[in-house]
Design a protein around this motif. Sequence first.
Motif, PDB file in Angstrom:
ATOM      1  N   ILE A 190      72.719  41.188  13.381  1.00 54.03           N
ATOM      2  CA  ILE A 190      71.338  41.415  13.811  1.00 54.03           C
ATOM      3  C   ILE A 190      70.883  42.813  13.414  1.00 54.03           C
ATOM      4  CG2 ILE A 190      69.842  41.676  15.834  1.00 54.03           C
ATOM      5  CD1 ILE A 190      71.472  39.436  17.173  1.00 54.03           C
ATOM      6  N   ARG A 191      71.717  43.832  13.674  1.00 54.36           N
ATOM      7  CA  ARG A 191      71.358  45.209  13.310  1.00 54.36           C
ATOM      8  C   ARG A 191      71.148  45.360  11.810  1.00 54.36           C
ATOM      9  NH1 ARG A 191      75.479  46.504  17.065  1.00 54.36           N
ATOM     10  NH2 ARG A 191      76.949  46.844  15.348  1.00 54.36           N
ATOM     11  N   GLY A 226      64.441  32.748  21.075  1.00 50.33           N
ATOM     12  CA  GLY A 226      64.051  32.807  19.680  1.00 50.33           C
ATOM     13  C   GLY A 226      62.561  32.959  19.568  1.00 50.33           C
ATOM     14  N   GLN A 280      76.028  41.032  16.849  1.00 46.31           N
ATOM     15  CA  GLN A 280      75.166  42.211  16.919  1.00 46.31           C
ATOM     16  C   GLN A 280      75.160  42.992  15.608  1.00 46.31           C
ATOM     17  OE1 GLN A 280      72.925  43.053  19.258  1.00 46.31           O
ATOM     18  NE2 GLN A 280      73.479  41.025  20.074  1.00 46.31           N
ATOM     19  N   LEU A 312      72.276  32.481  15.832  1.00 43.78           N
ATOM     20  CA  LEU A 312      71.216  33.424  15.509  1.00 43.78           C
ATOM     21  C   LEU A 312      70.070  32.724  14.789  1.00 43.78           C
ATOM     22  CD1 LEU A 312      73.318  36.444  14.152  1.00 43.78           C
ATOM     23  CD2 LEU A 312      72.743  35.880  16.527  1.00 43.78           C
ATOM     24  N   SER A 325      69.183  33.225  23.446  1.00 44.32           N
ATOM     25  CA  SER A 325      68.630  34.064  24.511  1.00 44.32           C
ATOM     26  C   SER A 325      67.160  34.343  24.279  1.00 44.32           C
ATOM     27  CB  SER A 325      69.398  35.394  24.584  1.00 44.32           C
ATOM     28  OG  SER A 325      69.258  36.111  23.380  1.00 44.32           O
ATOM     29  N   ASP A 339      67.692  42.520  11.042  1.00 44.38           N
ATOM     30  CA  ASP A 339      66.433  42.558  11.787  1.00 44.38           C
ATOM     31  C   ASP A 339      65.627  43.808  11.424  1.00 44.38           C
ATOM     32  OD1 ASP A 339      64.641  41.484  13.739  1.00 44.38           O
ATOM     33  OD2 ASP A 339      65.264  43.077  15.105  1.00 44.38           O
ATOM     34  N   ARG A 393      62.935  38.922  10.645  1.00 42.64           N
ATOM     35  CA  ARG A 393      63.163  38.879  12.088  1.00 42.64           C
ATOM     36  C   ARG A 393      64.451  38.094  12.343  1.00 42.64           C
ATOM     37  NH1 ARG A 393      60.214  35.900  14.909  1.00 42.64           N
ATOM     38  NH2 ARG A 393      58.991  34.854  13.301  1.00 42.64           N
ATOM     39  N   MET A 394      65.383  38.695  13.060  1.00 37.81           N
ATOM     40  CA  MET A 394      66.624  38.005  13.433  1.00 37.81           C
ATOM     41  C   MET A 394      66.926  38.316  14.892  1.00 37.81           C
ATOM     42  SD  MET A 394      70.523  38.230  11.905  1.00 37.81           S
ATOM     43  CE  MET A 394      70.353  36.915  10.702  1.00 37.81           C
ATOM     44  N   ASN A 395      67.264  37.279  15.656  1.00 45.28           N
ATOM     45  CA  ASN A 395      67.648  37.490  17.049  1.00 45.28           C
ATOM     46  C   ASN A 395      68.590  36.384  17.508  1.00 45.28           C
ATOM     47  OD1 ASN A 395      65.984  35.265  17.541  1.00 45.28           O
ATOM     48  ND2 ASN A 395      64.204  36.563  17.915  1.00 45.28           N
ATOM     49  N   ASP A 396      69.099  36.551  18.715  1.00 52.75           N
ATOM     50  CA  ASP A 396      69.993  35.564  19.316  1.00 52.75           C
ATOM     51  C   ASP A 396      69.180  34.335  19.706  1.00 52.75           C
ATOM     52  OD1 ASP A 396      71.690  34.047  20.891  1.00 52.75           O
ATOM     53  OD2 ASP A 396      72.701  35.785  21.753  1.00 52.75           O
TER      54      ASP A 396
END
Length: 573
Positions: free
Chosen positions: A539-540, A561, A536, A486, A559, A543, A553-556
């Motif tokens: 992230i939930r 960035g 997930q 992440l 897939s 983010d 901001r947080m993401n995978d």
Amino acid sequence: MTTFEALGIDARLIQATDELGYVNPTPIQEQAIPVLLSGTRDFIGLAQTGTGKTAAFGLPLLHVIDAAAKHPQALVVCPTRELCLQIVKEIELFKKYMTGVSVVAVYGGASIGLQIRDLKRGVQIVVATPGRLIDLIERKAINLGEIKYVVLDEADEMLNMGFQDDIEFILKNTPQRESTWLFSATMPPEIRKVSKKYMNDPKEVTVGKVNTANKNIDHQYYVTTAQHRYETLKRIIDFNPGIYGIIFTRTKIDAQEISERLTREGYDIDALHGDLTQQQRDRVMGQFRDKSLQLLIATDVAARGIDVQGITHVINYELPDDVEVYTHRSGRTGRAGLQGICISIVHAKEMYKFKQIERINNSQFHKLDIPSGKDVCRKQFFAFMDKLLSADISHGDYETYVPMLAEKFAEVSKEDVLKRVAAMEFDRFLKYYENSEDLNVRERSKKDFNERGDTKRRDDRSDRQAGGRGDSRKEYSRGGGGYSRLFVNLGTKDGFFKASFLQFILDMSDLKKDALGRIDMKDMNSWIEIEKGAAQQMIRSLDGKSYKGRRIRMNDADSGGPAGFSKKPRRGE
């Protein structure tokens, strides 16, 4: 042979060590204590776990501090709560005849308010984990300005857990220290770097060889297939009646599942992992220490800092990724001069890595055949006979019952009595192993290894040429395919150190530490490895939230960035 008295320590400490049965110092104590008693010389002590390092620094600390001064003079930093409490417990025993000396443990997972209260009462020695100590520093609840002596215990473990920045921060906040004492089982380059930066011409003592396994430990391994790993574990346990040991797994899921299966099958075992509350963890450890549990199954993170005497076996259900981790696992047995056994269950495809562990440990590993069902039953039967013959019959009024027993068994032969006793004791084993299969796997030949290595190199090269990830993910990730990576736009410029950042993301997501792999912090952002099933949730939880007015901001990362972020991690990230 040298005695503690000959080393020159305070007579009150000699009185305490005599009562504890400490007559002759261990090699690390014999070499470290005379140097440390001066209190002015930086020191590096390299020795395996279980060699008496706590006394090696604990006794000199008590010798050099000023009991009349009620402020922190000595700071011991260690990686885990368990080790923190263990160190305090030992120092408390050593200072039995020294009035006015106080030692306090500060660590995460306990009330920080109570710890602050204990510090305010006046204390000379503080034993702390890095994260909680930094929290106290940032709250201005502890003053390290008059610290004279800093001890870094299990330094390699702290670096393995990602505490290098925290250690450097702590050392920067002890400007008046007269000496730094570093104790470690291994000497990775990161420790050498820290020692060169913060230590002045340290005296270095090595007991045994760095990265070398304890010579009191017999290293054994069994080769099997993935689907037979659990059955192999059962046979190892059954083949060693009286075993008192720790089983290591890679993940908390494995630890819990194996514990539940073995419990259902009648074994005295429980699991230790990051999903347990502190109360549950203390209960499990209490049962293991008093031997209500015969076996403990644990992850490496959960087991750090555990020090239990008399462990006969360590079993690697799965091999660790790092040689240093293998050394720490095996070091749970063979302590205090006792003999121990470290057993590894090795998948046939892992032999290449296992040979590397064997070579770097510079110790002979013995390959054994997985016991057959008949071997297990025979071993259990002989153990039962020995137990039967050694049973103490001196304290019961058994003579009263002998006539009744004789009458009851008058028509039964001695052989039949023995058969019936055996049937009652071994019915479960005999039925289970009656038609058991052979679990052994033929090891690959040297030619097979060479061909496998060549094929692996060709595959890696092909992956890289095709723009694939090759082996870089494996090098980066502790957890291999079971982890997601992440991205988060928080970094050191936001005021985080690794320990405080770790605590922040765990608090926000309500996840346990075991779910995390490696954390790579930069100035403005960070990358986090996390078990795929928990990604997930994290992230939930983060983010879109805010931190000091900044939108998180947080993401995978794999897939997609932020702009300009390369999905393929650079070597060394």
